[in-house]
Design a protein around this motif. Structure first.
Motif, short mmCIF file in Angstrom:
data_model
loop_
_atom_site.label_atom_id
_atom_site.label_comp_id
_atom_site.label_asym_id
_atom_site.label_seq_id
_atom_site.Cartn_x
_atom_site.Cartn_y
_atom_site.Cartn_z
N ALA A 162 4.78 8.17 7.93
CA ALA A 162 3.78 8.08 6.87
C ALA A 162 2.81 9.25 6.94
CB ALA A 162 3.02 6.77 6.97
N ALA A 208 -2.78 7.98 3.54
CA ALA A 208 -2.96 6.54 3.76
C ALA A 208 -4.42 6.22 4.08
CB ALA A 208 -2.05 6.07 4.89
N ILE A 262 0.71 -0.02 5.49
CA ILE A 262 1.10 0.50 4.18
C ILE A 262 0.92 -0.63 3.17
CG2 ILE A 262 2.94 1.49 2.79
CD1 ILE A 262 1.93 3.34 4.98
N TYR A 302 1.26 4.87 -4.07
CA TYR A 302 1.43 3.55 -3.45
C TYR A 302 1.77 2.45 -4.47
CZ TYR A 302 -0.45 5.77 0.68
OH TYR A 302 -0.63 6.61 1.76
#
Length: 488
Positions: A139, A144, A401, A410
């Motif tokens: 990721a 994030a 996530i 996302y």
């Protein structure tokens, strides 16, 4: 023969005297030796300049290794397929020799000492399975982090952030080399952009341990008991960064507690818990006793991480303070939130492969197989001296996530906890130090058996004296040239 000219009275005095002397010394050893042995052990174990314990504490005398296991996300392009789980392949271990050195050591009048701990890592290619140039997909941590921090902002702000993410380097995932992921870090467009606005992103390159190799200050300033006044407190932390609270969790969970894992008080009980303060999680970890371990003829008590260790109140109410009451949902058992500790990134800690964690974390992904032999956190300590015999400090770092329809990156994603990497800090007592440890731990026995031997010798002298008295054979008189006979 000696004392041929001695009178009977003198001979009696010598033999009864020796008997009394050896017996008295033997009895004294049996009575007082345990106290003497404890004082000797204390002098050898307390943290005081000039002692062997101090020298070993300043610079670890045994090799310590850090094993890094990274997870490669093998199917990120299928993340929006509801029939396919995110799949992860463990890579490594990438092994580093770890050197510990205490610096800026300052002693205080209350028998505590403060210090920085400088840790330096050197890649050990022979022990590793793989190269630092291996490519790993995971990721995109910065994206994030930004999305998580903006999750509850108003629509207008989130639209602006979405535009920035789409045009300034925001990504769902990225592929970098192992060396970039661990120590070297990598340059990133999004980091460069955010740094233009003096945001809360505290670095110019991202790497899990970037700027940490060779740094004395990174782990913070520790203050602990030296054991000079009370051996029961040896190694116990009183402050971290000059505070007795971490500020990351509510009391009592935010209390600076336990030891750093390299020093423990002597006379440990096999029934008590021990507490480790883990800077990587900014919190303490309670370990429970679990059997024994034997090495080099030394039997040590073993302590392990349990379901309670990383619970946030779901099953153990006393752990509830590890969950921020302001969050929408506390982690399930076996996972703890580390956001405040990790610069507000959506980071969560667990045992490797979600060992002992709620089954839902493991079921949301594929490729992980928890195994107690490979993934438990365990610490074996010789109980008499408090010296660690074998350490396997294992923790896994994960990233949450979450789907968010306001961010294109996302939108339509499943919610799951993504394993990023796990590490194992290994330290095993070598044979040379094991011999010294056995010497210290057996001091009490040495005194006891020496006392028994001396009393036995004294008893033999008394028996000889009594036999000679009863048989009236104290005086030597010659009979011929070849032999003497004892007569009255």
């Amino acid at each position: 023969m000696c004392c041929e000219a001695c009178s009977v009275t003198q001979r009696k005095g010598w033999i009864f005297g020796f008997g009394t002397f050896f017996t008295a010394i033997g009895i004294a050893l049996l009575i007082f030796w345990n106290g003497i042995a404890d004082n000797i052990m204390k002098k050898n174990l307390v943290i005081k300049v000039g002692t062997e314990a101090y020298n070993n504490w300043v610079e670890a005398p045994i090799p310590i290794y850090l094993e890094f296991h990274l997870f490669n996300w093998s199917n990120p392009e299928e993340i929006r397929n509801p029939n396919v789980k995110p799949h992860f392949v463990e890579m490594g271990p990438y092994v580093f020799l770890e050197k510990h050195l205490k610096q800026n050591i300052t002693f205080f009048e209350n028998n505590t000492v403060s210090y920085f701990q400088k840790r330096t890592w050197f890649f050990d290619e022979q022990r590793s399975s793989g190269s630092l140039d291996d490519m790993v997909t995971a990721a995109h941590v910065i994206t994030a982090t930004v999305a998580d921090q903006m999750r509850h902002r108003n629509k207008f702000v989130k639209k602006a952030v979405n535009f920035i993410l789409n045009h300034e380097g925001g990504e769902l995932y990225t592929t970098k080399t192992v060396r970039e992921w661990i120590f070297e870090g990598y340059k990133d467009r999004l980091i460069d952009f955010l740094n233009l606005f003096n945001t809360t992103i505290p670095y110019t390159r991202f790497g899990w341990l970037v700027d940490r190799n060779g740094s004395a200050e990174y782990d913070g300033l520790f203050t602990m008991h030296t054991g000079v006044d009370d051996m029961a407190n040896l190694g116990r932390l009183t402050h971290w960064n000059m505070k007795n609270e971490t500020g990351f969790y509510y009391a009592p969970c935010g209390t600076v507690n336990g030891t750093t894992g390299d020093l423990f008080p002597p006379h440990l009980s096999s029934k008590q818990e021990i507490t480790i303060f883990a800077t990587d999680a900014c919190r303490y970890l309670n370990l429970a006793p679990n059997g024994t371990v034997e090495k080099y003829g030394i039997t040590a008590y073993n302590w392990v991480g349990t379901m309670e260790t990383l619970d946030s109140g779901e099953n153990y109410p006393n752990q509830k303070c590890f969950c921020d009451p302001n969050v929408e949902e506390c982690p399930k058992t076996g996972v703890v939130e580390c956001k405040k500790c990790r610069n507000n990134a959506p980071i969560y800690a667990s045992f490797p492969h979600f060992y002992l964690a709620d089954r839902s974390y493991l079921d949301a992904v594929s490729g992980l197989e928890p195994d107690s032999n490979k993934h438990s956190f365990n610490l074996a300590i010789e109980p008499t001296t408090g010296i660690p015999l074998q350490v396997n400090g294992r923790l896994q770092i994960n990233m949450m996530i979450e789907p968010d329809n306001d961010f294109d990156i996302y939108r339509g994603l499943p919610k799951f906890l993504m394993p990023m990497f796990w590490f194992n800090q290994i330290a095993v007592l070598d044979e040379k130090l094991a011999s010294r440890t056995k010497l210290v731990m057996n001091l009490g026995d040495y005194g006891f058996y020496t006392g028994i031997v001396l009393i036995t010798i004294g008893g033999i002298f008394f028996i000889v004296a009594i036999v000679l008295t009863l048989t009236k054979r104290w005086k030597r008189t010659p009979i011929d040239d070849d032999e003497d006979m004892l007569t009255t």
